[in-house]
Design a protein around this motif. Structure first.
Motif, PDB file in Angstrom:
ATOM      1  N   ASN A   2       1.039  -1.666  -0.011  1.00  0.00           N
ATOM      2  CA  ASN A   2      -0.173  -0.108   0.080  1.00  0.00           C
ATOM      3  C   ASN A   2       0.842   1.064   0.446  1.00  0.00           C
ATOM      4  N   GLU A   3       0.786   2.590  -0.772  1.00  0.00           N
ATOM      5  CA  GLU A   3       1.412   3.351  -1.039  1.00  0.00           C
ATOM      6  C   GLU A   3       1.056   4.098   0.101  1.00  0.00           C
ATOM      7  N   ASN A   4      -0.233   3.944   1.278  1.00  0.00           N
ATOM      8  CA  ASN A   4       0.381   5.216   2.425  1.00  0.00           C
ATOM      9  C   ASN A   4       1.055   4.507   3.068  1.00  0.00           C
ATOM     10  N   VAL A   5       1.231   2.568   3.156  1.00  0.00           N
ATOM     11  CA  VAL A   5       2.206   2.274   4.373  1.00  0.00           C
ATOM     12  C   VAL A   5       3.745   2.433   3.860  1.00  0.00           C
ATOM     13  N   LEU A   6       4.036   2.323   2.745  1.00  0.00           N
ATOM     14  CA  LEU A   6       5.574   3.285   2.032  1.00  0.00           C
ATOM     15  C   LEU A   6       5.671   4.309   2.436  1.00  0.00           C
ATOM     16  N   GLU A   7       4.520   5.022   2.560  1.00  0.00           N
ATOM     17  CA  GLU A   7       5.333   6.491   2.998  1.00  0.00           C
ATOM     18  C   GLU A   7       5.917   6.711   4.238  1.00  0.00           C
ATOM     19  N   GLY A   8       4.755   5.689   4.975  1.00  0.00           N
ATOM     20  CA  GLY A   8       4.456   5.641   6.776  1.00  0.00           C
ATOM     21  C   GLY A   8       6.504   5.332   6.762  1.00  0.00           C
ATOM     22  N   LYS A   9       6.823   4.537   6.165  1.00  0.00           N
ATOM     23  CA  LYS A   9       7.828   3.443   6.447  1.00  0.00           C
ATOM     24  C   LYS A   9       8.648   4.255   6.846  1.00  0.00           C
ATOM     25  N   LYS A  10       8.937   5.175   5.286  1.00  0.00           N
ATOM     26  CA  LYS A  10       9.935   6.005   4.970  1.00  0.00           C
ATOM     27  C   LYS A  10      10.162   7.819   6.002  1.00  0.00           C
ATOM     28  N   ALA A  11       9.292   8.119   6.273  1.00  0.00           N
ATOM     29  CA  ALA A  11       8.813   8.756   7.009  1.00  0.00           C
ATOM     30  C   ALA A  11       9.668   8.581   8.555  1.00  0.00           C
ATOM     31  N   TYR A  56      11.836   1.171  17.420  1.00  0.00           N
ATOM     32  CA  TYR A  56      11.655   1.338  15.970  1.00  0.00           C
ATOM     33  C   TYR A  56      11.861  -0.779  15.110  1.00  0.00           C
ATOM     34  N   LYS A  57      11.346  -0.956  14.618  1.00  0.00           N
ATOM     35  CA  LYS A  57      11.633  -2.243  13.301  1.00  0.00           C
ATOM     36  C   LYS A  57      12.915  -2.146  13.603  1.00  0.00           C
ATOM     37  N   ASN A  58      13.442  -3.190  13.793  1.00  0.00           N
ATOM     38  CA  ASN A  58      14.545  -3.895  13.350  1.00  0.00           C
ATOM     39  C   ASN A  58      14.989  -3.248  11.525  1.00  0.00           C
ATOM     40  N   ARG A  59      14.726  -3.881  10.544  1.00  0.00           N
ATOM     41  CA  ARG A  59      14.616  -3.790   9.298  1.00  0.00           C
ATOM     42  C   ARG A  59      14.683  -2.353   8.769  1.00  0.00           C
ATOM     43  N   LEU A  60      13.230  -1.136   9.523  1.00  0.00           N
ATOM     44  CA  LEU A  60      13.858   0.304   9.253  1.00  0.00           C
ATOM     45  C   LEU A  60      14.524   1.176  10.467  1.00  0.00           C
ATOM     46  N   ALA A  61      15.009   0.707  11.777  1.00  0.00           N
ATOM     47  CA  ALA A  61      15.763   0.997  11.549  1.00  0.00           C
ATOM     48  C   ALA A  61      17.657   0.548  11.149  1.00  0.00           C
ATOM     49  N   LYS A  62      17.784  -0.256  10.242  1.00  0.00           N
ATOM     50  CA  LYS A  62      19.603  -1.137   9.550  1.00  0.00           C
ATOM     51  C   LYS A  62      18.994   0.127   7.994  1.00  0.00           C
ATOM     52  N   LEU A  63      17.605  -0.033   7.823  1.00  0.00           N
ATOM     53  CA  LEU A  63      17.992   0.788   6.389  1.00  0.00           C
ATOM     54  C   LEU A  63      18.053   2.189   6.710  1.00  0.00           C
ATOM     55  N   ALA A  64      17.633   3.237   7.841  1.00  0.00           N
ATOM     56  CA  ALA A  64      18.120   4.741   8.185  1.00  0.00           C
ATOM     57  C   ALA A  64      19.476   4.952   8.557  1.00  0.00           C
ATOM     58  N   ILE A  65      20.092   3.430   9.302  1.00  0.00           N
ATOM     59  CA  ILE A  65      21.702   3.584   9.644  1.00  0.00           C
ATOM     60  C   ILE A  65      22.293   3.500   8.330  1.00  0.00           C
ATOM     61  N   GLU A  66      22.051   2.903   7.921  1.00  0.00           N
ATOM     62  CA  GLU A  66      22.373   1.631   6.237  1.00  0.00           C
ATOM     63  C   GLU A  66      22.431   4.271   5.502  1.00  0.00           C
ATOM     64  N   LYS A  67      21.773   5.201   5.751  1.00  0.00           N
ATOM     65  CA  LYS A  67      21.186   5.900   4.867  1.00  0.00           C
ATOM     66  C   LYS A  67      22.300   7.018   5.956  1.00  0.00           C
ATOM     67  N   THR A  68      22.296   6.484   7.137  1.00  0.00           N
ATOM     68  CA  THR A  68      23.569   7.534   7.586  1.00  0.00           C
ATOM     69  C   THR A  68      24.956   7.168   7.626  1.00  0.00           C
ATOM     70  N   GLY A  69      25.612   6.192   6.993  1.00  0.00           N
ATOM     71  CA  GLY A  69      26.557   5.218   6.693  1.00  0.00           C
ATOM     72  C   GLY A  69      27.701   4.886   8.125  1.00  0.00           C
ATOM     73  N   HIS A  70      26.336   4.248   8.461  1.00  0.00           N
ATOM     74  CA  HIS A  70      27.435   3.602   9.877  1.00  0.00           C
ATOM     75  C   HIS A  70      26.645   2.367  10.124  1.00  0.00           C
TER      76      HIS A  70
END
Length: 176
Positions: A2-11, A56-70
């Protein structure tokens, strides 16, 4: 998906990466076995020192951590984890969580970020043993005041000696 779910996860990913980038330090710890009231007690203690804590959900935290370079931190995100973001004092989160963990075996500190670098548990424990920011500033101020305080004590001692002996010059004091 769902587009709303995806946008929520990106946020959420954006929220985590922003908090990581803005924080003085980050501590990731496992809290499995901690009761809700114990977790609330820890949350309250952290909030008093301006430390945010969130699960947070681990998968979302991992994606955010990758985004920060850690990326090195990502391997530790297994199981129920909470992330503490110290906003003002780099020591506060590590100190409070470490102290709380001494009374609660279910807390296990896993990894963290200090001044932009991923650090191991040993570094976090060393950080936790430091006094708070206010304590460190107090120690620094005491060191800065010491020479002036010592000079004032010497001048006071000389003035008392002059009063006791009735002499008028330093040379006379030394001679007596």
């Amino acid at each position: 998906m769902n587009e709303n779910v995806l946008e929520g996860k990106k946020a959420v990913i954006e929220e985590i990466s922003t908090k990581i980038n803005d924080a003085e330090s980050v501590v990731v710890f496992e809290y499995q076995g901690l009761s809700v009231s114990e977790f609330e007690t820890l949350r309250t203690q952290l909030r008093e020192e301006n430390v945010d804590i969130k699960v947070y959900k681990n998968r979302l935290a991992k994606l955010a951590i990758e985004k920060t370079g850690h990326e090195a931190m990502g391997s530790e995100l297994v199981g129920p984890n909470a992330i503490a973001f110290s906003n003002d004092d780099a020591v506060a989160g590590a100190r409070i969580i470490s102290k709380f963990a001494k009374d609660h075996d279910s807390i296990k500190i896993k990894t963290g970020i200090v001044e932009g670098n991923v650090v191991e548990v040993d570094v976090i424990n060393e950080l936790a043993s430091l006094p708070s920011r206010d304590g460190l500033l107090s120690m620094l101020l005491s060191c800065l005041q010491a020479p002036a305080r010592d000079t004032a004590m010497i001048v006071d001692a000389v003035a008392k000696k002059v009063e006791e002996t009735g002499v008028e010059t330093a040379k006379e004091i030394i001679e007596k």
